[in-house]
Design a protein around this motif. Structure first.
Motif, PDB file in Angstrom:
ATOM      1  N   GLY A   1      -9.854   3.897   6.268  1.00 41.21           N
ATOM      2  CA  GLY A   1     -11.040   4.403   5.594  1.00 41.21           C
ATOM      3  C   GLY A   1     -10.975   4.266   4.090  1.00 41.21           C
ATOM      4  O   GLY A   1     -11.679   4.971   3.356  1.00 41.21           O
ATOM      5  N   GLU A   2     -10.132   3.362   3.593  1.00 44.88           N
ATOM      6  CA  GLU A   2     -10.032   3.087   2.159  1.00 44.88           C
ATOM      7  C   GLU A   2      -9.628   1.627   1.967  1.00 44.88           C
ATOM      8  O   GLU A   2      -9.112   0.988   2.886  1.00 44.88           O
ATOM      9  N   ASP A   3      -9.885   1.101   0.776  1.00 43.27           N
ATOM     10  CA  ASP A   3      -9.613  -0.313   0.512  1.00 43.27           C
ATOM     11  C   ASP A   3      -8.113  -0.566   0.391  1.00 43.27           C
ATOM     12  O   ASP A   3      -7.415   0.085  -0.394  1.00 43.27           O
ATOM     13  N   VAL A   4      -7.621  -1.520   1.171  1.00 45.62           N
ATOM     14  CA  VAL A   4      -6.233  -1.968   1.105  1.00 45.62           C
ATOM     15  C   VAL A   4      -6.272  -3.476   0.884  1.00 45.62           C
ATOM     16  O   VAL A   4      -6.996  -4.186   1.584  1.00 45.62           O
TER      17      VAL A   4
ATOM     18  N   SER B   1      -7.969  -1.594   6.104  1.00 42.89           N
ATOM     19  CA  SER B   1      -8.962  -0.824   5.347  1.00 42.89           C
ATOM     20  C   SER B   1      -9.869  -0.034   6.278  1.00 42.89           C
ATOM     21  O   SER B   1     -10.166   1.145   6.044  1.00 42.89           O
ATOM     22  N   ASP B   2     -10.313  -0.687   7.346  1.00 43.43           N
ATOM     23  CA  ASP B   2     -11.200  -0.007   8.288  1.00 43.43           C
ATOM     24  C   ASP B   2     -10.479   1.130   9.012  1.00 43.43           C
ATOM     25  O   ASP B   2     -11.070   2.184   9.279  1.00 43.43           O
TER      26      ASP B   2
ATOM     27  N   HIS C   1       0.834  -1.207   0.000  1.00 44.22           N
ATOM     28  CA  HIS C   1       0.000   0.000   0.000  1.00 44.22           C
ATOM     29  C   HIS C   1       0.870   1.259   0.000  1.00 44.22           C
ATOM     30  O   HIS C   1       0.587   2.223  -0.714  1.00 44.22           O
TER      31      HIS C   1
ATOM     32  N   ARG D   1      -9.176  -8.466   0.380  1.00 42.99           N
ATOM     33  CA  ARG D   1      -9.144  -7.184   1.079  1.00 42.99           C
ATOM     34  C   ARG D   1      -8.629  -7.373   2.501  1.00 42.99           C
ATOM     35  O   ARG D   1      -8.998  -8.310   3.197  1.00 42.99           O
TER      36      ARG D   1
END
Length: 430
Positions: free
Chosen positions: A146-149, A142-143, A98, A137
């Motif tokens: 606040g975005e998809d990783v 991600s949580d 990421h 995912r």
């Protein structure tokens, strides 16, 4: 294991696909052949982004049979229940990819990692499939962000082989050939492929302990070292080797598994509780919306009924056949005015009620969808956690006592296993 200390580490996991069922499961998972997955982190819409560095040209087991028929591998002397398939999973923590740009960086990284796998396995011809998964995912990161990783990693399924020389037997008629190499085969052998390795000194000679026995290094530790060195040599100098795991200095395998399962239980239990709370919230909201909807429908019907009575005014008055004029009494005129005013007001109110009804129907449809989604998620999590929850409910004290006894038994277990180790050729280190 990741220590969550901000350092990016290489990880090479290795597993034996011992049964035919294990091979089938690995193929369905790696090649994404399932219609649906129990793992909610797999995003099917991203599966086309998975990258094959070597795509299988058929069923894993069919490929094995074809390789044997073509002489690429040999099962000579192999026991019927011997392990014929192995799998490597090469990985670095999700944050590493990421922070370096995500998907495109991961593709190049695992292209280089695949070359490491070729060297570790002993040749590309023994690899059945090598695929990078880009569709899983990482929910935790991600949580938090606040975005998809996504958790990029590489699956490599291969046949474990070792080079074996077949000698001419003593019964050979040509005495000159007896004891010489007749042929060289690549023998399928999981045990020889992954045997422990001797630790070498600076001169390349095996190191010995105080009793003159060779000091051995576990094959798993060798794998970790090799993968790390390959990745460093490829230019990825900002990663470190995965944590060293030793039965001499760290947790035993049993303790490690117990701790891992305990952490997994806590995580799953927490997710179940969260899902239950969300389910209760959605259920309450849905019921409230249902009540509001019923009230609006009732109010609308009443208004419509009142509006319908306005049409009765058409019968008021008498039409003059000559002039076409309508004549009515003063009482009828007053009644008509009141009905007209009531009708206009009712029409306006009815329009507002219809708007409210439409909005309420949309709201309840949303909450119904939320309810169904969370209900399904809840049951999946509940199913995963049920064995642990049952165990805790039936014998919570015994389960906690079991964890405590396992964690306290590290020293005793190592002392008990040392005599058995001395019977072998050497001592394993990591």
């Amino acid at each position: 294991m990741a220590r969550n200390d901000g350092i990016d580490r290489t990880v090479a996991r290795h597993q034996f696909l011992a049964s035919a069922d294990d091979v089938v499961k690995a193929q369905k998972h790696n090649e994404r052949e399932k219609d649906e997955y129990s793992n909610p982190d797999i995003i099917p819409e991203r599966s086309p982004m998975n990258v094959h560095y070597k795509a299988p040209d058929g069923d894993y087991q069919e490929m094995f049979q074809r390789m044997e028929q073509e002489g690429v591998i040999s099962t000579r002397g192999l026991k019927p229940d011997a392990v014929k398939f192995c799998e490597l999973v090469l990985d670095v923590n999700s944050a590493y990819f990421h922070n370096h740009g995500g998907y495109e960086f991961a593709k190049q990284f695992y292209a280089d990692a695949y070359q490491a796998a070729v060297k570790i396995v002993g040749g590309e011809e023994y690899i059945l499939s090598a695929v990078m998964h880009a569709d899983e995912r990482n929910t935790g990161i991600s949580d938090k962000l606040g975005e998809d990783v996504y958790h990029y990693h590489l699956h490599v399924v291969y046949i474990p082989v070792v080079e074996k020389q077949i000698l001419w037997s003593k019964r050979c008629k040509d005495e000159a050939l007896r004891g010489t190499v007749k042929e060289t085969i690549m023998q399928v052998s999981r045990s020889k492929k992954w045997g422990n390795k001797p630790v070498l000194d600076a001169d390349g000679k095996p190191m010995l302990n105080s009793k003159g026995k060779q000091i051995l290094k576990s094959s798993y530790s060798v794998l970790q070292d090799d993968f790390f060195q390959y990745i460093r040599s490829a230019g990825y100098t900002d990663v470190e080797r995965g944590e060293r795991f030793s039965t001499e200095e760290h947790l035993t395998i049993t303790q490690f598994k117990v701790l891992a399962e305990k952490e997994r239980l806590a995580a799953v239990t927490g997710q179940v509780e969260q899902a239950e709370q969300e389910l209760d919230d959605v259920t309450s909201a849905t019921e409230e919306q249902k009540k509001k909807l019923a009230a609006l429908k009732k109010e609308t019907k009443v208004t419509q009924k009142v509006s319908l009575t306005v049409h009765e005014i058409e019968d008021i008055g008498k039409k003059n056949p000559l002039t076409g004029n309508i004549s009515m009494s003063a009482e009828q005129c007053d009644a008509l005015k009141r009905c007209a005013i009531t009708g206009i007001v009712a029409k306006a109110e009815n329009g507002q009620l219809k708007q409210k009804l439409t909005a309420a129907e949309k709201t309840i449809a949303y909450w119904k969808q939320q309810y169904e989604t969370l209900h399904e998620k809840y049951h999946i999590l509940k199913k995963k956690a049920q064995p642990y929850l049952d165990a805790l409910e039936i014998a919570s004290e015994k389960v906690r006592a079991f964890f405590s006894s396992i964690l306290r038994s590290g020293v005793d277990e190592r002392e008990q296993t040392m005599p058995a180790r001395r019977k072998r050729q050497g001592i394993e280190i990591d």
